[in-house]
Design a protein around this motif. Sequence first.
Motif, PDB file in Angstrom:
ATOM      1  N   ARG A 228       0.856  -1.135  -0.020  1.00 32.77           N
ATOM      2  CA  ARG A 228       0.171   0.064   0.025  1.00 32.77           C
ATOM      3  C   ARG A 228       0.810   1.212  -0.083  1.00 32.77           C
ATOM      4  NH1 ARG A 228      -4.257  -0.611   4.881  1.00 32.77           N
ATOM      5  NH2 ARG A 228      -6.263  -1.083   3.477  1.00 32.77           N
ATOM      6  N   ALA A 232       3.261   0.620  -4.971  1.00 33.37           N
ATOM      7  CA  ALA A 232       2.178   0.795  -6.132  1.00 33.37           C
ATOM      8  C   ALA A 232       2.887   0.864  -7.293  1.00 33.37           C
ATOM      9  CB  ALA A 232       1.563   2.005  -5.779  1.00 33.37           C
ATOM     10  N   VAL A 256     -12.880  -0.869 -14.372  1.00 35.44           N
ATOM     11  CA  VAL A 256     -12.620  -0.117 -13.201  1.00 35.44           C
ATOM     12  C   VAL A 256     -13.682   0.623 -12.451  1.00 35.44           C
ATOM     13  CG1 VAL A 256     -11.187   1.617 -12.055  1.00 35.44           C
ATOM     14  CG2 VAL A 256     -10.177  -0.015 -13.365  1.00 35.44           C
ATOM     15  N   ARG A 262      -8.779  -1.398  -9.189  1.00 35.07           N
ATOM     16  CA  ARG A 262      -8.604  -0.066  -9.011  1.00 35.07           C
ATOM     17  C   ARG A 262      -7.594   0.521 -10.280  1.00 35.07           C
ATOM     18  NH1 ARG A 262      -8.791   3.046  -3.142  1.00 35.07           N
ATOM     19  NH2 ARG A 262     -10.877   2.568  -3.191  1.00 35.07           N
ATOM     20  N   GLY A 265      -1.763   3.702  -9.397  1.00 35.29           N
ATOM     21  CA  GLY A 265      -0.903   4.950  -9.795  1.00 35.29           C
ATOM     22  C   GLY A 265      -1.950   6.087  -9.836  1.00 35.29           C
ATOM     23  N   PHE A 266      -3.137   5.976  -9.617  1.00 30.86           N
ATOM     24  CA  PHE A 266      -4.129   6.980  -9.525  1.00 30.86           C
ATOM     25  C   PHE A 266      -4.667   7.334  -8.060  1.00 30.86           C
ATOM     26  CE2 PHE A 266      -6.082   8.839 -13.485  1.00 30.86           C
ATOM     27  CZ  PHE A 266      -5.005   8.553 -14.342  1.00 30.86           C
ATOM     28  N   GLY A 267      -5.009   8.308  -7.851  1.00 33.76           N
ATOM     29  CA  GLY A 267      -5.527   8.829  -6.536  1.00 33.76           C
ATOM     30  C   GLY A 267      -4.597   8.812  -5.546  1.00 33.76           C
ATOM     31  N   HIS A 268      -4.987   9.770  -4.483  1.00 35.41           N
ATOM     32  CA  HIS A 268      -3.944  10.080  -3.133  1.00 35.41           C
ATOM     33  C   HIS A 268      -4.726  10.333  -2.051  1.00 35.41           C
ATOM     34  CE1 HIS A 268      -0.502  11.099  -1.056  1.00 35.41           C
ATOM     35  NE2 HIS A 268       0.138  10.565  -1.774  1.00 35.41           N
ATOM     36  N   LYS A 272      -5.511  15.935  -4.254  1.00 35.93           N
ATOM     37  CA  LYS A 272      -6.714  15.726  -4.976  1.00 35.93           C
ATOM     38  C   LYS A 272      -6.742  16.424  -6.244  1.00 35.93           C
ATOM     39  CE  LYS A 272      -8.260  13.157  -1.576  1.00 35.93           C
ATOM     40  NZ  LYS A 272      -8.236  11.556  -1.759  1.00 35.93           N
ATOM     41  N   TYR A 313     -16.201  10.151 -13.744  1.00 36.14           N
ATOM     42  CA  TYR A 313     -15.865   9.121 -12.614  1.00 36.14           C
ATOM     43  C   TYR A 313     -14.626   9.575 -11.846  1.00 36.14           C
ATOM     44  CZ  TYR A 313     -14.918   5.089  -9.714  1.00 36.14           C
ATOM     45  OH  TYR A 313     -14.174   4.301  -8.912  1.00 36.14           O
ATOM     46  N   PHE A 314     -13.614   9.724 -12.789  1.00 30.52           N
ATOM     47  CA  PHE A 314     -12.186  10.221 -11.994  1.00 30.52           C
ATOM     48  C   PHE A 314     -12.290  11.600 -11.726  1.00 30.52           C
ATOM     49  CE2 PHE A 314     -11.696   6.270 -14.501  1.00 30.52           C
ATOM     50  CZ  PHE A 314     -11.015   5.500 -13.635  1.00 30.52           C
ATOM     51  N   ARG A 317     -14.262  12.323  -8.620  1.00 32.06           N
ATOM     52  CA  ARG A 317     -13.706  11.724  -7.492  1.00 32.06           C
ATOM     53  C   ARG A 317     -12.079  12.407  -7.133  1.00 32.06           C
ATOM     54  NH1 ARG A 317     -17.139   8.244  -9.333  1.00 32.06           N
ATOM     55  NH2 ARG A 317     -18.354   6.839  -7.870  1.00 32.06           N
ATOM     56  N   LEU A 319      -9.372  11.977  -8.890  1.00 29.51           N
ATOM     57  CA  LEU A 319      -8.493  11.103  -8.707  1.00 29.51           C
ATOM     58  C   LEU A 319      -7.422  11.239  -9.902  1.00 29.51           C
ATOM     59  CD1 LEU A 319     -10.711   7.881  -8.723  1.00 29.51           C
ATOM     60  CD2 LEU A 319      -9.409   8.802  -6.916  1.00 29.51           C
ATOM     61  N   ASP A 324       3.513   7.267  -8.324  1.00 30.41           N
ATOM     62  CA  ASP A 324       3.899   5.934  -8.811  1.00 30.41           C
ATOM     63  C   ASP A 324       3.601   5.698 -10.473  1.00 30.41           C
ATOM     64  OD1 ASP A 324       5.159   4.840  -6.388  1.00 30.41           O
ATOM     65  OD2 ASP A 324       3.169   4.927  -5.604  1.00 30.41           O
TER      66      ASP A 324
END
Length: 389
Positions: A228, A232, A256, A262, A265-268, A272, A313-314, A317, A319, A324
């Motif tokens: 985690r 990644a 996805v 998921r 390498g996307f999102g954190h 944001k 969607y991305f 959110r 993302l 990574d």
Amino acid sequence: PGIWFYDPGLMSTAMAESSITYLDGDQGILRYRGYPIEQLAEESTYLEVSYLLLHGELPNKEQYDKWVNDITHHTFIHENVRKRFLEGFHYDAHPMGILVSAVAALSTFYSDAKNIFDPASRDKQIVRLIAKMPTLAAAAYRFSVGMPFVYPDNSLSFPANFLSMMWKIAEPRYEADPRLVRAMDVLFILHADHEQNCSTTAMRVVGSAHADPYSAAAAATAALYGPRHGGANEAVIKMLTEIGSLDNVSDFVKSVKEGHGRLQGFGHRVYKNYDPRAKIVKRTAYEVFEVTGKNPLLDIALKLEEVALSDDYFISRRLYPNVDFYSGIIYQAMGFPVDMFPVLFAIPRISGWLAHWNELLEEDAKIVRPRQCYVGSDVRDYVPMEKRE
Ligand code: CMC
């Protein structure tokens, strides 16, 4: 006092006051000691950045030369670490497992490391740890593929020396392409610190018990071993390999969105917005490919980013690609196997860990000892074995 809150994952708890790294996840801003990461990646070197993180200010020429000289003269590891300790591992040992253990083992070689309130001793351990990480990392790799150990070549720069210890196969020396040396240095700069992430928190927790820095850094390295946290970019390579062709990108994104896995390498948790490090890694990738040839996974990654960033969607959110998303593609093009990816992360992150360790000792921080919400049995009487069901 007397009141506490349930905060799983410490998502809403600030554990420290820190003046090392500033991060604004909404704006996509990252600064070390006030200096924007973009400027440091463009102008600086990893060793200058490590000095900055640890001392709070950029070094002048004299301070920088001394710092580089000190680090350069501590790159060797004790022969017993190499011959007896490292060679004791199973032939297929994971290099990150070797690194965790080797960093911990160093504490037994430097008994002065226990003097954590002696500034001179503290400085010495800091120099040793920063200097020896690449040597241990390369040794772990060479051992894991059955290649002989390469001693440090102290006529080389920090990143060039690491690449030499990794790849040298014949005398008299290994000379990496300067563009790859610079790319390695930039990747080291980008990974040097990231405020209160999981491994830094591990360093602070163990450090708060006044353990020596090698033991605390071993705990931090172990946290980074977790998929985690430090794993990644390996997952990104697996994902891109599975997608396999540009024609499959849209279907993959659709799956996805339907809840099948998921986008790695996307999102954190904090960013944001576009991770500022990801932009620099993406640019560096092109510089690396000039030397190594293009990693065929790049085109899939670019298409994936394009498709995701034009999808509600991305966007809704928030993302975006994180550090990574492109780093694994570079590492792979440079010849590193995926199980070295977290090791490459640990080499420079030691500077951040040590800066946080120094900070907590200087402010005489309290031992980390959170509370809990007990949800187990109420009081009950002991039952002898013969009366139990
Ligand atoms: N792909 C698709 N959907 C996602 C993703 C993703 N990568 N990340 C989050 N989401 C969705 C998630 O399903 C949820 O949707 P909904 O509201 O409909 O349930 C929403 O976005 C919020 O997700 P979350 O899990 O609450 O967000 P988080 O802040 O807890 O997770 C994360 C952050 C990094 C763990 C997550 O974005 C993720 O799993 N990313 C992929 C793995 C990855 O790239 N990790 C590297 C992190 S950077 C390196 C480091 O700092 O160590």
